[in-house]
Design a protein around this motif. Structure first.
Motif, short mmCIF file in Angstrom:
data_model
loop_
_atom_site.label_atom_id
_atom_site.label_comp_id
_atom_site.label_asym_id
_atom_site.label_seq_id
_atom_site.Cartn_x
_atom_site.Cartn_y
_atom_site.Cartn_z
N TRP A 115 -37.34 -34.80 -2.55
CA TRP A 115 -38.32 -34.69 -3.61
C TRP A 115 -39.02 -33.34 -3.61
O TRP A 115 -39.00 -32.59 -2.64
N ASN A 116 -39.64 -33.06 -4.75
CA ASN A 116 -40.62 -31.99 -4.90
C ASN A 116 -41.53 -32.42 -6.04
O ASN A 116 -41.38 -33.51 -6.57
N HIS A 117 -42.46 -31.56 -6.40
CA HIS A 117 -43.44 -31.93 -7.43
C HIS A 117 -43.85 -30.68 -8.20
O HIS A 117 -43.98 -29.59 -7.62
N ASN A 118 -44.06 -30.84 -9.51
CA ASN A 118 -44.42 -29.72 -10.39
C ASN A 118 -45.88 -29.84 -10.81
O ASN A 118 -46.19 -30.54 -11.78
N PHE B 40 -38.01 -34.10 -8.97
CA PHE B 40 -39.23 -33.30 -9.09
C PHE B 40 -40.20 -34.11 -9.94
O PHE B 40 -39.93 -34.40 -11.11
N ALA C 287 -35.10 -32.61 -12.36
CA ALA C 287 -36.29 -31.77 -12.30
C ALA C 287 -37.44 -32.27 -13.17
O ALA C 287 -38.47 -31.60 -13.26
N THR D 155 -32.30 -35.90 -5.60
CA THR D 155 -33.52 -35.09 -5.49
C THR D 155 -34.29 -35.23 -6.80
O THR D 155 -33.70 -35.11 -7.88
N PHE E 168 -33.90 -23.84 -9.78
CA PHE E 168 -35.16 -24.25 -9.16
C PHE E 168 -35.17 -24.00 -7.66
O PHE E 168 -35.84 -24.69 -6.90
N ILE F 6 -43.74 -25.81 -3.47
CA ILE F 6 -43.29 -26.26 -4.77
C ILE F 6 -42.20 -25.34 -5.31
O ILE F 6 -42.05 -24.19 -4.88
N ASN F 7 -41.42 -25.85 -6.25
CA ASN F 7 -40.36 -25.05 -6.87
C ASN F 7 -40.67 -24.66 -8.30
O ASN F 7 -39.98 -23.82 -8.88
#
Length: 470
Positions: free
Chosen positions: A121-124, A91, A60, A89, A377, A141-142
């Motif tokens: 993937w994700n992004h903060n 972030f 994350a 995965t 998350f 987004i998470n």
């Protein structure tokens, strides 16, 4: 009926614990577990005899450096390292150029991931623009991320637009985030105290790795402890779920332990450098290459205790690559060096090595790298677990493979690791994302653009999101 894949002969680490079974995969997801020898028609079989079959890591806290700092790393090179390190995965973080602070910059970053990421993937993004907080949540987004810090003597790695220091402003943003159902990641820092402490150290002419390390750990970590006390109290006042980055002091861990007992929705993370790097010997021998931060021995002992008892929920790499040129200046001008260390390629293996050394149980290590980050998350049941219906994000590891990490193995553009020369006892042999190999036989085989957005279900209340703090 023929399934896509059977992983046979291994010990599968499930939510109920390790079990000797064959893992079945179909259409990118876990289709079942069967006893060895049970007849199943599979298009492909992987022999995992003598190996652990583990869930992929959900990291994350990753600095991909794209856009703006691609000379350090980019999304493709970062996710190549992820694949080799069993991370399925990631972030990303918002301290980019331009920083990720609104729908426009988040859209650009999402498009970049979709084009080149090998893993999911994700992004903060940073929630510093009030009007964009809810729209960014609606994009999938998470979590959000801010820094309670302004760099001294440099403008990176904490660029303008990603920092919030005023407590009233923090509470306003927490009120807004609380209505989205997302988690708020905070880099804790007491700027006023740090200005005073740094000023004293620099006035003595100690612009060195040792001076820098001592400043950030000064007075038993007062800059961290006071900031975390504020975060926890504001989380209680706002009802905003918070996640504390870079946990590293005994008092901070105790404060989080008390907050959890009081029912505050708080999680915290330990980065690779806290348990495995950043001793005083590391500071003296590796200098800027070891910093991040110095963790005194009593704090390190508290970190291991917090990892074992669950106070520290999550292992996140804080992968933060910088070039040798950006580090070398730190030997004589540490406050001008870029701080942070690369970590995504080796963190999972270091955690498994700690299991072999008896410092963590296997279940606890897997919880920290996979199950709990997925759960906290918004990805519970999809990521971080080997159970029916979850994505087939799988790692196969040899727990009895002694080898030595070297700079020659590094897949980052920077070409170095602070763990160069360290011998460990475990080796990740294969990584699969949604049932497809992305790392096998010592090589990254994943295709750029295969990774996809790992989004939590929409959970935004129209009545509360965006109505507080206006």
């Amino acid at each position: 009926m023929t399934i896509d894949l059977r992983i046979a002969g291994g010990v599968v680490v499930t939510p109920s614990g390790p079990t000797t079974a064959d893992l079945l995969v179909d259409d990118g997801r876990i289709a079942g577990l069967v006893a060895p020898g049970v007849a199943v028609d599979a298009a492909r079989t992987i022999d995992a005899t003598g190996r652990l079959v583990l869930p992929g890591m959900v990291d994350a806290h990753v600095h991909t450096r794209e856009p703006g700092y691609e000379h350090k790393d980019d999304i493709l090179t970062t996710t190549r390292q992820a694949a080799a390190g069993g991370v399925t995965t990631i972030f990303g973080m918002p301290n980019l150029n331009p920083p990720t602070v609104d729908v426009e910059t988040l859209t650009d970053v999402f498009e970049r991931y979709a084009s080149t990421s090998i893993v999911d993937w994700n992004h903060n993004p940073a929630p510093t623009k009030f009007d964009d907080i809810v729209p960014m949540a609606e994009m999938g987004i998470n979590a959000y991320k801010i820094y309670m810090v302004v760099d001294t003597g440099r403008t990176y790695p904490h660029p303008a637009g990603t920092g919030i220091h005023d407590h009233g402003h923090l509470l306003q943003i927490m009120d807004r985030i609380a209505g989205t159902g997302k988690r708020f990641i905070v880099h804790p820092h007491d700027q006023a105290l740090m200005d005073y402490i740094e000023g004293e150290v620099l006035a003595r002419g100690e612009n060195t790795p040792q001076g820098y390390a001592s400043a950030y750990a000064a007075r038993e970590g007062v800059i961290w402890d006071t900031a975390i006390d504020v975060i926890l109290r504001l989380a209680e006042a706002s009802g905003c779920p918070v996640h504390i980055a870079h946990i590293q002091t005994r008092r901070s861990i105790e404060a989080v332990r008390r907050a959890k007992a009081a029912g505050i929705d708080v999680t915290c993370e330990v980065n690779h450098w806290a348990p495995f790097l950043s001793t005083w010997k590391d500071v003296e021998t590796l200098g800027p290459y070891a910093l991040s931060y110095w963790v005194p021995d009593d704090n390190r002992a508290a970190i291991w205790e917090g990892m074992r008892d669950g106070t520290i929920d999550i292992a996140s790499s804080d992968h933060a690559p910088h070039t040798r040129e950006e580090k070398e200046i730190g030997w004589t001008e540490m406050w001008s060096a870029h701080t942070g260390t690369p970590g995504i390629q080796y963190y999972y293996e270091l955690m498994l090595d700690a299991v072999n050394r008896g410092e963590l149980t296997l279940d606890r290590a897997v919880d920290m790298v996979a199950r709990i980050p997925a759960e906290k998350f918004g990805l519970a049941g999809t990521k971080g677990t080997l159970e029916v219906g979850a994505d087939a994000d799988i790692v196969i590891a040899d727990m009895q493979h002694e080898w030595t990490i070297t700079n020659d193995d590094v897949l980052s553009k920077i070409g170095w690791t602070p763990y160069d020369g360290r011998t460990i006892s475990t080796r990740i042999e294969r990584t699969l994302v949604r049932g497809r190999d992305v790392y096998a036989d010592g090589a990254v085989v994943g295709e750029p653009g295969y990774g996809k957005l790992a989004a939590a279900p929409a959970d935004i209340s129209a009545e509360t999101a965006g109505t507080e703090g206006n």
